[in-house]
Motif scaffolding. Structure first.
Motif, PDB file in Angstrom:
ATOM      1  N   PHE A 184       9.278   8.558  11.353  1.00 51.99           N
ATOM      2  CA  PHE A 184       8.120   9.461  11.301  1.00 51.99           C
ATOM      3  C   PHE A 184       6.810   8.686  11.412  1.00 51.99           C
ATOM      4  CE2 PHE A 184       6.122   9.022   7.068  1.00 51.99           C
ATOM      5  CZ  PHE A 184       7.017   8.125   6.476  1.00 51.99           C
ATOM      6  N   ALA A 236       0.824  -1.220   0.000  1.00 51.26           N
ATOM      7  CA  ALA A 236       0.000   0.000   0.000  1.00 51.26           C
ATOM      8  C   ALA A 236       0.858   1.269   0.000  1.00 51.26           C
ATOM      9  CB  ALA A 236      -0.914  -0.016   1.220  1.00 51.26           C
ATOM     10  N   VAL A 237       1.842   1.327   0.875  1.00 53.24           N
ATOM     11  CA  VAL A 237       2.701   2.517   0.953  1.00 53.24           C
ATOM     12  C   VAL A 237       3.734   2.492  -0.177  1.00 53.24           C
ATOM     13  CG1 VAL A 237       4.398   3.763   2.365  1.00 53.24           C
ATOM     14  CG2 VAL A 237       2.399   2.720   3.472  1.00 53.24           C
ATOM     15  N   TYR A 242      13.405  -9.955  -3.348  1.00 55.44           N
ATOM     16  CA  TYR A 242      14.429 -10.072  -2.292  1.00 55.44           C
ATOM     17  C   TYR A 242      14.542 -11.488  -1.739  1.00 55.44           C
ATOM     18  CZ  TYR A 242      10.735  -9.987   1.306  1.00 55.44           C
ATOM     19  OH  TYR A 242       9.635 -10.298   2.073  1.00 55.44           O
ATOM     20  N   ASN A 249      10.503   0.526   4.707  1.00 55.61           N
ATOM     21  CA  ASN A 249       9.278  -0.041   5.284  1.00 55.61           C
ATOM     22  C   ASN A 249       9.542  -1.317   6.066  1.00 55.61           C
ATOM     23  OD1 ASN A 249       7.328   1.770   4.159  1.00 55.61           O
ATOM     24  ND2 ASN A 249       7.632   0.788   2.157  1.00 55.61           N
ATOM     25  N   GLY A 279       8.450  -9.466  -2.465  1.00 55.78           N
ATOM     26  CA  GLY A 279       8.686 -10.860  -2.110  1.00 55.78           C
ATOM     27  C   GLY A 279       8.164 -11.911  -3.072  1.00 55.78           C
ATOM     28  N   CYS A 306      10.118   4.443   7.969  1.00 53.57           N
ATOM     29  CA  CYS A 306       8.649   4.434   7.961  1.00 53.57           C
ATOM     30  C   CYS A 306       8.103   3.247   8.752  1.00 53.57           C
ATOM     31  CB  CYS A 306       8.184   4.372   6.510  1.00 53.57           C
ATOM     32  SG  CYS A 306       6.406   4.212   6.358  1.00 53.57           S
ATOM     33  N   GLY A 307       8.680   2.068   8.531  1.00 52.07           N
ATOM     34  CA  GLY A 307       8.179   0.859   9.199  1.00 52.07           C
ATOM     35  C   GLY A 307       9.292  -0.150   9.362  1.00 52.07           C
ATOM     36  N   VAL A 317       2.866   9.323  10.142  1.00 50.65           N
ATOM     37  CA  VAL A 317       2.218  10.186   9.145  1.00 50.65           C
ATOM     38  C   VAL A 317       1.251  11.188   9.779  1.00 50.65           C
ATOM     39  CG1 VAL A 317       0.350   8.549   8.631  1.00 50.65           C
ATOM     40  CG2 VAL A 317       1.027  10.218   6.922  1.00 50.65           C
ATOM     41  N   LYS A 367       4.888  -9.838  -7.926  1.00 53.19           N
ATOM     42  CA  LYS A 367       4.972  -8.470  -7.404  1.00 53.19           C
ATOM     43  C   LYS A 367       6.017  -7.664  -8.183  1.00 53.19           C
ATOM     44  CE  LYS A 367       3.378  -9.357  -2.694  1.00 53.19           C
ATOM     45  NZ  LYS A 367       3.507  -9.019  -1.273  1.00 53.19           N
ATOM     46  N   TYR A 371       8.137  -7.080  13.249  1.00 55.58           N
ATOM     47  CA  TYR A 371       6.897  -6.986  14.036  1.00 55.58           C
ATOM     48  C   TYR A 371       6.516  -8.303  14.717  1.00 55.58           C
ATOM     49  CZ  TYR A 371       6.001  -2.508  11.633  1.00 55.58           C
ATOM     50  OH  TYR A 371       6.093  -1.226  11.138  1.00 55.58           O
ATOM     51  N   ASN A 375      -0.697  -9.813  -0.295  1.00 53.38           N
ATOM     52  CA  ASN A 375      -1.347  -8.675  -0.980  1.00 53.38           C
ATOM     53  C   ASN A 375      -0.442  -8.016  -2.015  1.00 53.38           C
ATOM     54  OD1 ASN A 375       0.177  -7.843   1.460  1.00 53.38           O
ATOM     55  ND2 ASN A 375      -0.387  -5.777   0.853  1.00 53.38           N
TER      56      ASN A 375
HETATM   57  N1  LIG Z   1       5.266   5.524   9.873  1.00 49.09           N
HETATM   58  C1  LIG Z   1       4.005   5.583   9.479  1.00 49.09           C
HETATM   59  O1  LIG Z   1       3.294   6.569   9.710  1.00 49.09           O
HETATM   60  C2  LIG Z   1       3.444   4.433   8.729  1.00 49.09           C
HETATM   61  C3  LIG Z   1       4.187   3.312   8.575  1.00 49.09           C
HETATM   62  N2  LIG Z   1       3.711   2.256   7.856  1.00 49.09           N
HETATM   63  C4  LIG Z   1       4.614   1.122   7.684  1.00 49.09           C
HETATM   64  O2  LIG Z   1       4.872   0.965   6.305  1.00 49.09           O
HETATM   65  C5  LIG Z   1       5.134  -0.401   6.017  1.00 49.09           C
HETATM   66  C6  LIG Z   1       4.257  -0.852   4.857  1.00 49.09           C
HETATM   67  O3  LIG Z   1       2.900  -0.765   5.245  1.00 49.09           O
HETATM   68  P1  LIG Z   1       1.743  -1.075   4.190  1.00 49.09           P
HETATM   69  O4  LIG Z   1       2.121  -0.515   2.897  1.00 49.09           O
HETATM   70  O5  LIG Z   1       0.469  -0.695   4.806  1.00 49.09           O
HETATM   71  O6  LIG Z   1       1.800  -2.665   4.096  1.00 49.09           O
HETATM   72  P2  LIG Z   1       1.930  -3.531   2.772  1.00 49.09           P
HETATM   73  O7  LIG Z   1       0.728  -3.328   1.937  1.00 49.09           O
HETATM   74  O8  LIG Z   1       3.273  -3.263   2.190  1.00 49.09           O
HETATM   75  O9  LIG Z   1       1.861  -5.010   3.332  1.00 49.09           O
HETATM   76  C7  LIG Z   1       2.875  -5.521   4.080  1.00 49.09           C
HETATM   77  C8  LIG Z   1       3.971  -6.145   3.175  1.00 49.09           C
HETATM   78  O10 LIG Z   1       5.169  -6.266   3.919  1.00 49.09           O
HETATM   79  C9  LIG Z   1       5.960  -7.274   3.323  1.00 49.09           C
HETATM   80  N3  LIG Z   1       6.614  -8.067   4.371  1.00 49.09           N
HETATM   81  C10 LIG Z   1       6.050  -8.824   5.314  1.00 49.09           C
HETATM   82  N4  LIG Z   1       6.990  -9.412   6.084  1.00 49.09           N
HETATM   83  C11 LIG Z   1       8.181  -9.010   5.595  1.00 49.09           C
HETATM   84  C12 LIG Z   1       9.545  -9.281   5.946  1.00 49.09           C
HETATM   85  N5  LIG Z   1       9.854 -10.085   6.972  1.00 49.09           N
HETATM   86  N6  LIG Z   1      10.504  -8.704   5.205  1.00 49.09           N
HETATM   87  C13 LIG Z   1      10.202  -7.893   4.174  1.00 49.09           C
HETATM   88  N7  LIG Z   1       8.946  -7.596   3.791  1.00 49.09           N
HETATM   89  C14 LIG Z   1       7.954  -8.149   4.503  1.00 49.09           C
HETATM   90  C15 LIG Z   1       5.028  -8.143   2.478  1.00 49.09           C
HETATM   91  O11 LIG Z   1       5.379  -7.958   1.121  1.00 49.09           O
HETATM   92  P3  LIG Z   1       6.537  -8.832   0.409  1.00 49.09           P
HETATM   93  O12 LIG Z   1       5.821  -9.893  -0.369  1.00 49.09           O
HETATM   94  O13 LIG Z   1       7.214  -7.840  -0.438  1.00 49.09           O
HETATM   95  O14 LIG Z   1       7.397  -9.419   1.479  1.00 49.09           O
HETATM   96  C16 LIG Z   1       3.658  -7.572   2.736  1.00 49.09           C
HETATM   97  O15 LIG Z   1       2.836  -7.601   1.604  1.00 49.09           O
HETATM   98  C17 LIG Z   1       4.904  -1.149   7.312  1.00 49.09           C
HETATM   99  O16 LIG Z   1       6.138  -1.345   7.939  1.00 49.09           O
HETATM  100  C18 LIG Z   1       4.054  -0.206   8.122  1.00 49.09           C
HETATM  101  O17 LIG Z   1       4.161  -0.417   9.507  1.00 49.09           O
HETATM  102  C19 LIG Z   1       2.493   2.283   7.271  1.00 49.09           C
HETATM  103  C20 LIG Z   1       1.701   3.373   7.400  1.00 49.09           C
HETATM  104  C21 LIG Z   1       2.084   4.532   8.174  1.00 49.09           C
END
Ligand SMILES: NC(=O)C1=CN([C@@H]2O[C@H](COP(=O)(O)OP(=O)(O)OC[C@H]3O[C@@H](n4cnc5c(N)ncnc54)[C@H](OP(=O)(O)O)[C@@H]3O)[C@@H](O)[C@H]2O)C=CC1
Ligand SMILES: CCCCCC(=O)/C=C/[C@H]1[C@H](O)CC(=O)[C@@H]1CCCCCCC(=O)O
Length: 329
Positions: free
Chosen positions: A271, A154-155, A194, A218, A175, A240-241, A273, A179, A246, A321
């Motif tokens: 930060f 999403a982000v 990755y 992220n 991943g 950001c994340g 948001v 994607k 987690y 997703n």
């Molecule tokens: N600071 C802020 O204000 C905000 C921070 N965030 C953060 O931004 C990040 C992305 O959020 P969002 O876009 O909503 O979520 P996503 O839609 O990106 O969904 C999460 C994705 O993270 C990936 N993921 C899961 N586990 C791992 C791992 N161990 N290593 C690497 N990638 C992993 C997966 O994709 P893949 O298949 O690529 O592994 C998964 O699809 C999060 O860390 C979230 O906490 C979000 C909103 C606000």
């Protein structure tokens, strides 16, 4: 009398959340008082933050935190008409009552052709995270090179496209091969899986031999520890994340970031948001305009039925997703 379905966190998550950690319950809603509204959730969001914030803020038996797009079913508040749609922050609930103070109407002029669920994704909190994170935290400038991980989410998917709109080169990772194909389709210059590369160090060097001006992180953990060594002089990192951390039961060790930070005079800023929500309207307006113009593409992973909220949440944490993970009630 309306009966709402709600999902509670029955048991604190240990490691990866399990469906058995959740329980669906019913809540009887009171009759409306003057000034109140009855709303029904139409779309609910499942987001990574729910995992760390559940540990920090919730106790067992609490309704799961979260936001929804909801329709006003009945209004005893003259400021809101029945039938209007709002974004609310009422947790995993099918129905709820509000006095209107905690609701945000969808922007005026929302095009009929756009799904209202975008107010939880590309034109909502995740899109705003990309917008303020890139333009304000990274202070991205045209001609720079931007790196983003969890790039198909999403982000991340908005970060990459805004970087292109802003005249930058963008490198992203995700991943799965499907994607990666999605990232290429929405304009990423370089994209890689990755999970299948043999060396992240080599892959980052090959994708941008001169390094990166901006890194929108992220994921955190090991990825960030390696990426920091590929920053250019005066590079900026938006923390950001940290989704790779987690579900950890034992905290990860390191990294020791002082050498690259000092030698390259890097800036690294965490930060949230909502700190930019005094400029929320500006961000929503810009994102909606780019979507309408076709410059900002979106994809949603829609799970049907409220009963599947835990499965959708767990699926998103596992990476199922592409784009924003949404539940349609
Ligand atoms: N600071 C802020 O204000 C905000 C921070 N965030 C953060 O931004 C990040 C992305 O959020 P969002 O876009 O909503 O979520 P996503 O839609 O990106 O969904 C999460 C994705 O993270 C990936 N993921 C899961 N586990 C791992 C791992 N161990 N290593 C690497 N990638 C992993 C997966 O994709 P893949 O298949 O690529 O592994 C998964 O699809 C999060 O860390 C979230 O906490 C979000 C909103 C606000
Ligand atoms: C180490 C944890 C990092 C988490 C980063 C993240 O994903 C933050 C997300 C917040 C975003 O900036 C705006 C939000 O709404 C997210 C936090 C939501 C907190 C919910 C508070 C509980 C409630 O609603 O009652």
């Amino acid at each position: 009398m309306v009966t709402a379905k709600v999902w509670v966190m029955k048991k604190h998550f240990e490691g990866f959340p399990q469906t058995s950690d959740f329980e669906m319950k019913q809540e009887e809603l009171a009759n409306l008082k003057d000034g109140e509204l009855l709303l029904e959730s139409v779309f609910l969001s499942v987001d990574p933050y729910m995992r760390p914030y559940s540990k920090r803020d919730m106790k067992e038996g609490d309704v799961m935190i979260g936001t929804q797009v909801a329709r006003i079913v009945e209004s005893k508040n003259p400021a809101f008409a029945a039938g209007a749609f709002v974004v609310a922050n009422k947790g995993w609930r099918t129905h709820f009552i509000s006095d209107g103070t905690d609701l945000n109407l969808l922007p005026a002029g929302w095009p009929e052709s756009l799904p209202r669920s975008l107010a939880l994704g590309t034109v909502g909190m995740p899109g705003l995270t990309a917008y303020f994170g890139l333009f304000e935290v990274c202070k991205m400038k045209p001609g720079e090179t931007v790196l983003v991980n969890a790039a198909a989410g999403a982000v991340g998917s908005v970060v990459g496209q805004l970087a292109k709109i802003g005249g930058c080169k963008v490198v992203g990772c995700a991943g799965s091969d499907s994607k990666v194909a999605y990232l290429k389709k929405i304009g990423f210059d370089e994209a890689f899986n990755y999970k299948t590369i043999t060396s992240l160090d080599e892959t980052l060097r090959k994708a941008s031999p001169d390094g990166y001006d901006c890194f929108f992180d992220n994921v955190g953990g090991e990825f960030a520890a390696i990426a920091i060594n590929h920053m250019k002089k005066y590079g900026r990192i938006a923390v950001c994340g940290a989704i790779s951390q987690y579900n950890d039961t034992v905290p990860q060790k390191g990294p020791y970031i002082q050498f690259p930070m000092i030698f390259n005079e890097l800036s690294m800023k965490g930060f949230i948001v909502t700190s930019w929500y005094n400029r929320r309207e500006e961000g929503v307006k810009a994102l909606l305009k780019w979507v309408v113009e076709g410059k900002l593409k979106y994809h949603e992973q829609v799970t049907e039925r409220f009963e599947n909220m835990p499965a959708a949440f767990i699926g998103m944490l596992k990476g199922e997703n592409i784009g924003k993970a949404i539940v349609k009630v």
